[in-house]
Write a protein that holds these residues in place. Structure first.
Motif, short mmCIF file in Angstrom:
data_model
loop_
_atom_site.label_atom_id
_atom_site.label_comp_id
_atom_site.label_asym_id
_atom_site.label_seq_id
_atom_site.Cartn_x
_atom_site.Cartn_y
_atom_site.Cartn_z
N PRO A 79 -2.50 6.97 0.91
CA PRO A 79 -2.23 8.07 1.85
C PRO A 79 -1.75 7.55 3.20
N LEU A 80 -0.87 8.31 3.82
CA LEU A 80 -0.43 7.99 5.17
C LEU A 80 -1.37 8.72 6.12
N ASN A 81 -2.36 8.00 6.63
CA ASN A 81 -3.37 8.63 7.48
C ASN A 81 -3.33 8.03 8.88
N ASP A 82 -4.19 8.52 9.74
CA ASP A 82 -4.23 8.04 11.12
C ASP A 82 -4.45 6.53 11.20
N GLU A 83 -5.37 6.04 10.41
CA GLU A 83 -5.69 4.60 10.44
C GLU A 83 -4.47 3.76 10.12
N THR A 84 -3.71 4.16 9.10
CA THR A 84 -2.51 3.42 8.72
C THR A 84 -1.46 3.48 9.82
N ASN B 10 0.81 -1.23 0.00
CA ASN B 10 0.00 0.00 0.00
C ASN B 10 0.84 1.28 0.00
N TYR C 219 -3.26 8.51 19.39
CA TYR C 219 -2.38 9.60 19.78
C TYR C 219 -2.25 9.66 21.28
#
Length: 46
Positions: free
Chosen positions: A12-17, A8, A38
């Motif tokens: 996008p590198l998001n919070d879920e990832t 992947n 966080y």
């Protein structure tokens, strides 16, 4: 985690990832109170 990154990498590198990776890295450490989220406390990171 590396397989997920490889498959992947263009997404996008998001919070879920990031939280998923964090969970994979530290899932065996019982001293960490919050895994995959966080920080919510004011103590400094070490």
């Amino acid at each position: 985690m590396m397989v997920d990154l490889y498959l992947n990498f263009s997404g996008p590198l998001n919070d879920e990832t990031m939280f998923g990776w964090h969970g994979m890295l530290v899932s065996g450490d019982r001293t960490i109170k919050t895994i995959g989220a966080y920080r919510t406390h004011s103590e400094p990171m070490r």
